[in-house]
Design a protein around this motif. Structure first.
Motif, PDB file in Angstrom:
ATOM      1  N   ARG A  31     -12.933   3.152  -0.544  1.00  0.00           N
ATOM      2  CA  ARG A  31     -13.333   1.832  -1.046  1.00  0.00           C
ATOM      3  C   ARG A  31     -13.416   1.778  -2.573  1.00  0.00           C
ATOM      4  O   ARG A  31     -12.939   0.827  -3.195  1.00  0.00           O
ATOM      5  N   GLU A  32     -14.044   2.782  -3.189  1.00  0.00           N
ATOM      6  CA  GLU A  32     -14.210   2.738  -4.641  1.00  0.00           C
ATOM      7  C   GLU A  32     -12.927   3.195  -5.321  1.00  0.00           C
ATOM      8  O   GLU A  32     -12.372   4.236  -4.980  1.00  0.00           O
ATOM      9  N   THR A  33     -12.460   2.424  -6.279  1.00  0.00           N
ATOM     10  CA  THR A  33     -11.138   2.662  -6.862  1.00  0.00           C
ATOM     11  C   THR A  33     -11.151   3.446  -8.169  1.00  0.00           C
ATOM     12  O   THR A  33     -10.115   3.988  -8.560  1.00  0.00           O
ATOM     13  N   GLN A  34     -12.273   3.526  -8.853  1.00  0.00           N
ATOM     14  CA  GLN A  34     -12.302   4.125 -10.184  1.00  0.00           C
ATOM     15  C   GLN A  34     -11.796   5.568 -10.205  1.00  0.00           C
ATOM     16  O   GLN A  34     -11.052   5.945 -11.123  1.00  0.00           O
ATOM     17  N   PRO A  35     -12.138   6.413  -9.225  1.00  0.00           N
ATOM     18  CA  PRO A  35     -11.599   7.781  -9.255  1.00  0.00           C
ATOM     19  C   PRO A  35     -10.073   7.822  -9.245  1.00  0.00           C
ATOM     20  O   PRO A  35      -9.469   8.682  -9.897  1.00  0.00           O
ATOM     21  N   TYR A  36      -9.444   6.890  -8.532  1.00  0.00           N
ATOM     22  CA  TYR A  36      -7.979   6.845  -8.504  1.00  0.00           C
ATOM     23  C   TYR A  36      -7.427   6.361  -9.843  1.00  0.00           C
ATOM     24  O   TYR A  36      -6.435   6.893 -10.355  1.00  0.00           O
ATOM     25  N   GLU A  52      -0.829   2.336   3.677  1.00  0.00           N
ATOM     26  CA  GLU A  52      -1.892   2.342   4.685  1.00  0.00           C
ATOM     27  C   GLU A  52      -1.288   2.771   6.021  1.00  0.00           C
ATOM     28  O   GLU A  52      -0.266   2.208   6.467  1.00  0.00           O
ATOM     29  N   THR A  53      -1.881   3.781   6.650  1.00  0.00           N
ATOM     30  CA  THR A  53      -1.336   4.264   7.917  1.00  0.00           C
ATOM     31  C   THR A  53      -1.632   3.312   9.071  1.00  0.00           C
ATOM     32  O   THR A  53      -0.903   3.306  10.063  1.00  0.00           O
ATOM     33  N   HIS A  54      -2.693   2.505   8.949  1.00  0.00           N
ATOM     34  CA  HIS A  54      -3.056   1.522   9.979  1.00  0.00           C
ATOM     35  C   HIS A  54      -4.289   0.770   9.500  1.00  0.00           C
ATOM     36  O   HIS A  54      -4.817   1.047   8.410  1.00  0.00           O
ATOM     37  N   PHE A  55      -4.777  -0.170  10.291  1.00  0.00           N
ATOM     38  CA  PHE A  55      -6.033  -0.849   9.987  1.00  0.00           C
ATOM     39  C   PHE A  55      -7.171   0.063  10.441  1.00  0.00           C
ATOM     40  O   PHE A  55      -7.458   0.184  11.634  1.00  0.00           O
ATOM     41  N   HIS A  56      -7.824   0.681   9.504  1.00  0.00           N
ATOM     42  CA  HIS A  56      -8.845   1.674   9.806  1.00  0.00           C
ATOM     43  C   HIS A  56     -10.068   1.037  10.464  1.00  0.00           C
ATOM     44  O   HIS A  56     -10.472  -0.080  10.123  1.00  0.00           O
ATOM     45  N   ALA A  57     -10.687   1.791  11.385  1.00  0.00           N
ATOM     46  CA  ALA A  57     -11.881   1.315  12.073  1.00  0.00           C
ATOM     47  C   ALA A  57     -13.148   1.969  11.546  1.00  0.00           C
ATOM     48  O   ALA A  57     -14.219   1.362  11.586  1.00  0.00           O
ATOM     49  N   ASP A  58     -13.044   3.196  11.050  1.00  0.00           N
ATOM     50  CA  ASP A  58     -14.248   3.948  10.704  1.00  0.00           C
ATOM     51  C   ASP A  58     -14.628   3.851   9.232  1.00  0.00           C
ATOM     52  O   ASP A  58     -15.681   4.349   8.836  1.00  0.00           O
ATOM     53  N   PHE A  59     -13.805   3.232   8.402  1.00  0.00           N
ATOM     54  CA  PHE A  59     -14.166   3.028   7.007  1.00  0.00           C
ATOM     55  C   PHE A  59     -13.371   1.851   6.454  1.00  0.00           C
ATOM     56  O   PHE A  59     -12.352   1.443   7.014  1.00  0.00           O
ATOM     57  N   VAL A  60     -13.874   1.317   5.355  1.00  0.00           N
ATOM     58  CA  VAL A  60     -13.182   0.231   4.670  1.00  0.00           C
ATOM     59  C   VAL A  60     -12.347   0.834   3.556  1.00  0.00           C
ATOM     60  O   VAL A  60     -12.861   1.526   2.671  1.00  0.00           O
ATOM     61  N   SER A  61     -11.058   0.594   3.610  1.00  0.00           N
ATOM     62  CA  SER A  61     -10.141   1.156   2.631  1.00  0.00           C
ATOM     63  C   SER A  61     -10.252   0.425   1.292  1.00  0.00           C
ATOM     64  O   SER A  61     -10.679  -0.727   1.228  1.00  0.00           O
ATOM     65  N   GLY A  62      -9.805   1.106   0.237  1.00  0.00           N
ATOM     66  CA  GLY A  62      -9.821   0.482  -1.094  1.00  0.00           C
ATOM     67  C   GLY A  62      -8.506  -0.169  -1.467  1.00  0.00           C
ATOM     68  O   GLY A  62      -8.267  -0.478  -2.636  1.00  0.00           O
ATOM     69  N   HIS A  63      -7.642  -0.411  -0.479  1.00  0.00           N
ATOM     70  CA  HIS A  63      -6.290  -0.892  -0.751  1.00  0.00           C
ATOM     71  C   HIS A  63      -6.252  -2.205  -1.519  1.00  0.00           C
ATOM     72  O   HIS A  63      -5.453  -2.367  -2.438  1.00  0.00           O
ATOM     73  N   ILE A  64      -7.111  -3.147  -1.157  1.00  0.00           N
ATOM     74  CA  ILE A  64      -7.050  -4.481  -1.770  1.00  0.00           C
ATOM     75  C   ILE A  64      -7.491  -4.431  -3.229  1.00  0.00           C
ATOM     76  O   ILE A  64      -6.803  -4.947  -4.133  1.00  0.00           O
ATOM     77  N   ASP A  65      -8.638  -3.820  -3.506  1.00  0.00           N
ATOM     78  CA  ASP A  65      -9.107  -3.695  -4.889  1.00  0.00           C
ATOM     79  C   ASP A  65      -8.124  -2.905  -5.742  1.00  0.00           C
ATOM     80  O   ASP A  65      -7.856  -3.256  -6.894  1.00  0.00           O
ATOM     81  N   ASN A  71      -1.575  -3.758  -9.581  1.00  0.00           N
ATOM     82  CA  ASN A  71      -0.396  -4.543  -9.183  1.00  0.00           C
ATOM     83  C   ASN A  71       0.553  -3.773  -8.275  1.00  0.00           C
ATOM     84  O   ASN A  71       1.679  -4.225  -8.024  1.00  0.00           O
ATOM     85  N   ALA A  72       0.122  -2.628  -7.773  1.00  0.00           N
ATOM     86  CA  ALA A  72       0.953  -1.880  -6.829  1.00  0.00           C
ATOM     87  C   ALA A  72       0.892  -2.554  -5.461  1.00  0.00           C
ATOM     88  O   ALA A  72      -0.180  -2.954  -5.012  1.00  0.00           O
ATOM     89  N   PRO A  73       2.022  -2.702  -4.786  1.00  0.00           N
ATOM     90  CA  PRO A  73       2.016  -3.348  -3.474  1.00  0.00           C
ATOM     91  C   PRO A  73       1.398  -2.455  -2.393  1.00  0.00           C
ATOM     92  O   PRO A  73       1.464  -1.224  -2.459  1.00  0.00           O
ATOM     93  N   ILE A  74       0.792  -3.112  -1.400  1.00  0.00           N
ATOM     94  CA  ILE A  74       0.250  -2.419  -0.232  1.00  0.00           C
ATOM     95  C   ILE A  74       1.336  -2.375   0.831  1.00  0.00           C
ATOM     96  O   ILE A  74       1.980  -3.391   1.113  1.00  0.00           O
ATOM     97  N   VAL A  75       1.536  -1.210   1.419  1.00  0.00           N
ATOM     98  CA  VAL A  75       2.582  -1.036   2.430  1.00  0.00           C
ATOM     99  C   VAL A  75       1.961  -0.685   3.778  1.00  0.00           C
ATOM    100  O   VAL A  75       1.131   0.224   3.866  1.00  0.00           O
ATOM    101  N   TYR A  76       2.350  -1.431   4.815  1.00  0.00           N
ATOM    102  CA  TYR A  76       1.981  -1.132   6.200  1.00  0.00           C
ATOM    103  C   TYR A  76       3.246  -0.876   7.004  1.00  0.00           C
ATOM    104  O   TYR A  76       4.339  -1.288   6.625  1.00  0.00           O
ATOM    105  N   ASN A 240     -10.658  -4.617   6.862  1.00  0.00           N
ATOM    106  CA  ASN A 240      -9.407  -4.041   6.366  1.00  0.00           C
ATOM    107  C   ASN A 240      -8.223  -4.972   6.562  1.00  0.00           C
ATOM    108  O   ASN A 240      -7.253  -4.932   5.799  1.00  0.00           O
ATOM    109  N   LYS A 241      -8.298  -5.797   7.588  1.00  0.00           N
ATOM    110  CA  LYS A 241      -7.198  -6.703   7.912  1.00  0.00           C
ATOM    111  C   LYS A 241      -7.297  -8.041   7.178  1.00  0.00           C
ATOM    112  O   LYS A 241      -6.293  -8.593   6.732  1.00  0.00           O
ATOM    113  N   LYS A 242      -8.524  -8.548   7.026  1.00  0.00           N
ATOM    114  CA  LYS A 242      -8.716  -9.875   6.444  1.00  0.00           C
ATOM    115  C   LYS A 242      -9.032  -9.850   4.949  1.00  0.00           C
ATOM    116  O   LYS A 242      -8.769 -10.804   4.231  1.00  0.00           O
ATOM    117  N   GLY A 243      -9.638  -8.748   4.481  1.00  0.00           N
ATOM    118  CA  GLY A 243     -10.066  -8.685   3.090  1.00  0.00           C
ATOM    119  C   GLY A 243     -11.575  -8.558   3.004  1.00  0.00           C
ATOM    120  O   GLY A 243     -12.278  -8.665   4.009  1.00  0.00           O
TER     121      GLY A 243
END
Length: 470
Positions: A31-36, A52-65, A71-76, A240-243
Motif C-alpha cells: 500500500r505505501e509507495t514511498q519505499p518504491y 498485478e497478479t490478481h485482485f488480492h484478498a489479503d491486502f490492499v495493493s499500492g498499484h493505484i497510488d 504515470n506507470a500503467p497498471i497491468v492485469y 483493489n478492484k474499485k479503488g
C-alpha cells in the motif's frame, strides 16, 4: 538486470522490484509507495509497468497510488475488469523492460484473472516466474475465494487451476526461479513453506499439488481442509478492484494526536474501537477499559482483519510512543483506512490524568501449575487446531482465537477458567476481547504453552475426546 524480493513478514507477502537498462517494473506492491519511489530515485530508473497478479484478498495493493505518482500503467492479466484505467493483457503478451521481457501467462483458478509473469533475460533465457497466488512454495492458491464473483464452485475453480498449472506451468524449465506472492503464515494457502524462493524443478518434486494422479485427485487434494477465509478478504478485493483513498490521506488523518480528554470524548461519541497495539506484557499491567489488544510486534494486520473484519470500522489507537505511523501504515495494508487518531503520550498520559484503568489477571506457568494441582479446572487453549493436536494440557478445550466470536457466548460468566496460547500474544487478544464483553472470571497464563511445556503439568499429544464448552 536486478530482481529484488521485498518480503513483508507480518503479511507473509512478497512484492518484486525489477530493473534493467534504466527501466523498472514492480509486481504486487504494498500500500505505501514511498519505499518504491525511493528505490527508483536511488537507482535512477523509470518505472515502466506495475504488474498485478490478481485482485488480492489479503491486502490492499499500492498499484493505484504508485501509478498516480509515476504515470506507470497498471497491468492485469486477461478477464480482469478493474474500475480504473489499466492495461488488460492478452495471454502470452510480451512487455519489455530495458533489455528484458515479461511474458503474461494467464493461470485462472485462484481467481479468474490470476496470471503469472515469466521473466526472459537479456539472452532470451526464461529465468524467473512471478507466480502470484497461482503457485506457492509447497502449495497452490486456494480455489474458494472467487466462487461468488466467478459464479462457480470451488471444485470448478480447482479444475481450472489444475489446467493452468499442469498445461502452462509444469512444462516450463526446471531451473526457473519461482517467486510467489506469499509464504508460510498467509491465509491464501494451507501448506506453504517458510522459504520464499525456490526452483520450479524442486517444486515439481516436493509440492503435493503438482504430484497428483489426474484432475479429480488434484481437486480433492487442494479443496480438502480449507478453513473459512477471513471476513475482510472480500472487502480488500473490492478496494483493489474499485479503488481506495490515497495512502497519504489515510496516514495524515491517522496521525492526529489526542489528549486523554479528547480521546475519551471521541471514544464515547464516535463508536470507534479503541485498539491498543502495545506489547501484551504492557497491556496486561494496565489499559483503558473496553480497549482491545492486538500487538504490533506480532501478526498484527492479519489478526486485525480476522477479528475486526469490517474495514469501515473507525479506530482510535493506543501505541507505544513512536509507533503511531507504523500502526496506521500496517492497518492500511489490510484496508482499515478509518483511523481517527491516537492517544498522545500513550497509556501513561491516560493513567497520569487519573482516568479509569483496567488490567488482566495474568500468572506465570509455575503459579498455574500450583493452582491447578489436584483440582478440577477449566482450561481454554486458543492456539490453532494443529498446535493443540501436536501437544496440549490434559483436558484443555481447543478454542482457536480465530473463532472467538463463535465460542465466547458458550462460556459461563461465573465459572472460572484459565486461558493460554503459545506465547501470550493470542491469549492476550482473547483476554482483551473477553473483558471488553464483560467476562472477568478468568486467569491468563504468561508466555503460554512455551512456558507450560517446561512444567510438570500433564500434557497429551492426541485428542482423546471432543470437548464442548458448556
Amino acid at each position: 538486470m536486478k530482481i529484488e524480493q521485498i518480503y513483508t513478514g507480518c503479511l507473509a507477502q512478497g512484492a518484486y522490484y525489477i530493473t534493467s537498462a534504466g527501466e523498472a517494473a514492480i509486481i504486487d506492491p504494498l500500500r505505501e509507495t514511498q519505499p518504491y519511489l525511493d528505490r527508483l530515485e536511488k537507482d535512477e530508473v523509470e518505472l515502466k509497468f506495475i504488474f498485478e497478479t490478481h485482485f488480492h484478498a489479503d491486502f490492499v495493493s499500492g498499484h493505484i497510488d504508485l501509478s498516480r505518482k509515476t504515470n506507470a500503467p497498471i497491468v492485469y492479466g486477461p478477464t480482469a475488469n478493474p474500475e480504473f484505467e489499466a492495461v488488460i493483457a492478452e495471454d502470452s503478451q510480451i512487455f519489455e523492460i530495458g533489455d528484458i521481457k515479461i511474458k503474461v501467462i494467464h493461470t485462472p483458478g485462484h481467481t479468474l484473472e490470476s496470471s503469472c509473469y515469466l521473466l526472459i533475460d537479456e539472452q532470451g533465457i526464461e529465468k524467473a516466474l512471478f507466480s502470484g497466488d497461482t503457485l506457492f512454495l509447497g502449495d497452490v492458491g486456494r480455489p474458494d475465494l472467487a466462487q461468488k464473483a466467478a459464479d462457480m464452485t470451488q471444485e470448478e475453480l480447482a479444475g481450472l487451476l489444475y489446467d493452468s498449472l499442469y498445461t502452462k506451468i509444469l512444462p516450463l524449465h526446471d531451473d526457473i526461479t519461482v517467486y510467489p506472492a506469499h509464504g508460510a503464515g498467509s491465509a491464501c494457502g494451507k501448506n506453504m513453506q517458510k522459504e520464499t524462493i525456490d526452483t520450479l524443478g524442486n517444486q515439481k518434486k516436493i509440492n503435493y499439488a503438482l504430484n497428483q494422479n489426474g484432475k479429480a485427485d488434484f481437486i480433492n487434494a487442494v479443496t480438502e481442509g480449507l478453513l473459512p477465509p477471513p471476513a475482510y478478504f472480500g472487502m480488500n478485493v473490492m478496494m483493489n478492484k474499485k479503488g481506495y483513498h490515497s495512502f497519504d490521506e489515510v496516514l495524515s488523518k491517522g496521525m492526529q494526536a489526542f489528549t486523554p480528554h479528547q480521546f475519551e470524548k471521541i471514544a464515547e461519541t464516535s463508536g470507534a474501537l479503541m485498539l491498543d497495539v502495545r506489547n501484551n506484557s504492557e497491556f496486561a499491567k494496565g489499559f483503558i477499559p473496553q480497549s482491545v489488544n492486538i500487538g504490533l510486534e506480532g501478526d498484527f494486520a492479519p489478526w486485525v482483519g480476522a477479528l475486526i473484519a469490517d474495514v469501515n470500522q473507525s479506530i482510535l489507537l493506543i501505541t507505544k510512543p513512536g509507533d503511531e505511523e507504523e500502526a496506521v501504515t500496517r492497518l492500511s495494508r489490510v484496508g482499515f483506512d478509518h483511523v481517527l487518531g491516537f492517544l498522545k503520550g500513550s497509556f501513561e498520559s491516560w493513567k497520569s490524568m487519573g482516568k479509569e484503568t483496567d488490567a488482566v489477571n495474568r500468572i506465570s506457568a509455575e503459579e498455574f501449575e500450583k493452582e491447578i494441582a489436584g483440582n478440577v479446572v477449566k482450561i481454554i487453549d486458543v492456539r490453532k487446531e494443529n498446535e493443540y493436536e501436536a501437544e496440549h494440557v490434559n483436558e484443555a478445550y481447543s478454542k482457536p482465537l480465530a473463532y472467538i466470536n463463535e465460542w465466547i457466548n458458550k462460556i459461563h460468566p461465573k465459572e472460572h477458567f484459565y486461558l493460554h496460547c503459545a506465547g501470550g500474544y493470542r491469549s492476550m487478544i482473547a483476554a482483551s476481547i473477553l473483558q471488553a464483553r464483560g467476562y472477568r472470571n478468568f486467569t491468563e497464563i504468561e508466555e503460554g504453552f512455551k512456558a507450560i511445556a517446561s512444567t510438570g503439568i500433564p500434557k497429551s499429544d492426541f485428542v482423546c475426546q471432543t470437548k464442548v464448552l458448556k
